[in-house]
Design a protein around this motif. Structure first.
Motif, PDB file in Angstrom:
ATOM      1  N   ASP A   1       0.822  -1.210   0.000  1.00  0.00           N
ATOM      2  CA  ASP A   1       0.000   0.000   0.000  1.00  0.00           C
ATOM      3  C   ASP A   1       0.857   1.262   0.000  1.00  0.00           C
ATOM      4  OD1 ASP A   1      -2.342  -1.503   0.120  1.00  0.00           O
ATOM      5  OD2 ASP A   1      -2.194  -1.659   2.293  1.00  0.00           O
ATOM      6  N   ASN A   2       1.908   1.236   0.837  1.00  0.00           N
ATOM      7  CA  ASN A   2       2.734   2.437   0.992  1.00  0.00           C
ATOM      8  C   ASN A   2       4.218   2.152   0.804  1.00  0.00           C
ATOM      9  OD1 ASN A   2       0.586   4.360   1.898  1.00  0.00           O
ATOM     10  ND2 ASN A   2       0.387   2.862   3.537  1.00  0.00           N
ATOM     11  N   GLY A   3       4.528   1.076   0.128  1.00  0.00           N
ATOM     12  CA  GLY A   3       5.922   0.745  -0.092  1.00  0.00           C
ATOM     13  C   GLY A   3       6.097  -0.733  -0.364  1.00  0.00           C
ATOM     14  N   PRO A   4       7.346  -1.171  -0.542  1.00  0.00           N
ATOM     15  CA  PRO A   4       7.611  -2.576  -0.865  1.00  0.00           C
ATOM     16  C   PRO A   4       7.273  -3.519   0.280  1.00  0.00           C
ATOM     17  CG  PRO A   4       9.490  -1.162  -1.392  1.00  0.00           C
ATOM     18  CD  PRO A   4       8.567  -0.352  -0.561  1.00  0.00           C
ATOM     19  N   VAL A   5       7.026  -4.779  -0.077  1.00  0.00           N
ATOM     20  CA  VAL A   5       6.716  -5.841   0.870  1.00  0.00           C
ATOM     21  C   VAL A   5       7.642  -7.018   0.600  1.00  0.00           C
ATOM     22  CG1 VAL A   5       4.974  -7.544   1.549  1.00  0.00           C
ATOM     23  CG2 VAL A   5       4.288  -5.171   1.113  1.00  0.00           C
TER      24      VAL A   5
END
Length: 255
Positions: free
Chosen positions: A177-181
């Motif tokens: 949602d707000n960056g890499p995973v």
């Protein structure tokens, strides 16, 4: 008479292409006045299309020899194993409709709930893969961990799960949602897989207790520890067995 208000079910049906023309027009007018919601639903539709493209060739593959003596089509194997069908996956991906079993999640999803949903979809997407289950294999574990830690902006670890019967297959980087995973995959000697989904940007939720959710056939234990969130998923083992693995992960990450 005014039209019925647009609900989340309407949006899910719209993303799936299941609305009648009249209702579809009403939903499109509603979305036109709400750019953020329109962007969200557009993203779900794109992801659904991507998942269709990913699964079409997988369903056509023959059953790997380690899973049986016959060369049955992958679709038959997926059905026998109890995995979600493509239609269920598309619906889950488009609507993120969480079906919980004995959980206490609030109707308004918090960070942990959303993480569990995305972790379940990621597991269902990649765990059936035969040729490309991960981006970087376990033979390059040091590189994998360093790469994912750099991309997430926080140190991450790949827990050692041999004591509970699972070995690291490898991992990959996923969009969040707000960056890499970070997404780690493990496999036991029978070929059963579990995946560990690790995301950052959860500093607002300090909850560390285990929570449990189900998305279709995928079971998920998830928790948040300071600014990192974790979700362990599997569609092929019981809740109790998954809890044992999740507890092993937790003990290593929080000694």
């Amino acid at each position: 008479m005014s039209e019925a208000p647009v609900t989340e079910s309407d949006l899910q049906a719209y993303a799936d292409g299941r609305l009648d023309p009249q209702r579809r027009q009403a939903v499109e007018a509603w979305l036109a006045a709400r750019p953020e919601e329109a962007e969200r639903i557009a993203d779900y539709r794109k992801l659904a299309e991507t998942l269709r493209g990913a699964y079409d060739p997988v369903y056509a593959e023959a059953l790997p020899r380690r899973f049986g003596r016959t060369r049955a089509p992958w679709r038959r194997f997926a059905s026998a194993a109890g995995w979600m069908t493509l239609g269920i996956l598309i619906g889950a991906l488009a609507g993120w409709e969480l079906r919980e079993t004995r959980s206490t999640l609030a109707p308004s999803a918090d960070v942990g709930t959303l993480m569990a949903r995305r972790a379940a979809v990621a597991h269902a997407t990649y765990s059936p893969e035969v040729r490309h289950p991960v981006e970087v294999g376990a033979d390059q574990e040091a590189h994998l961990v360093a790469w994912l830690s750099k991309r997430l902006g926080s140190p991450v670890r790949a827990p050692k799960l041999e004591d509970v019967g699972y070995s690291l297959v490898g991992g990959r980087l996923l969009p969040g949602d707000n960056g890499p995973v970070a997404h780690f995959m493990y496999q036991c000697s029978r070929g059963t897989r579990v995946t560990l989904y690790v995301r950052t940007d959860v500093a607002g939720n300090r909850e560390t207790a285990f929570r449990y959710a189900e998305e279709g056939k995928v079971r998920v234990f998830y928790w948040v520890d300071r600014k990192l969130g974790y979700a362990l998923s599997s569609g092929d083992i019981s809740k109790d067995d998954l809890f044992k693995v999740a507890n092993a992960v937790y003990q290593q990450l929080n000694p």
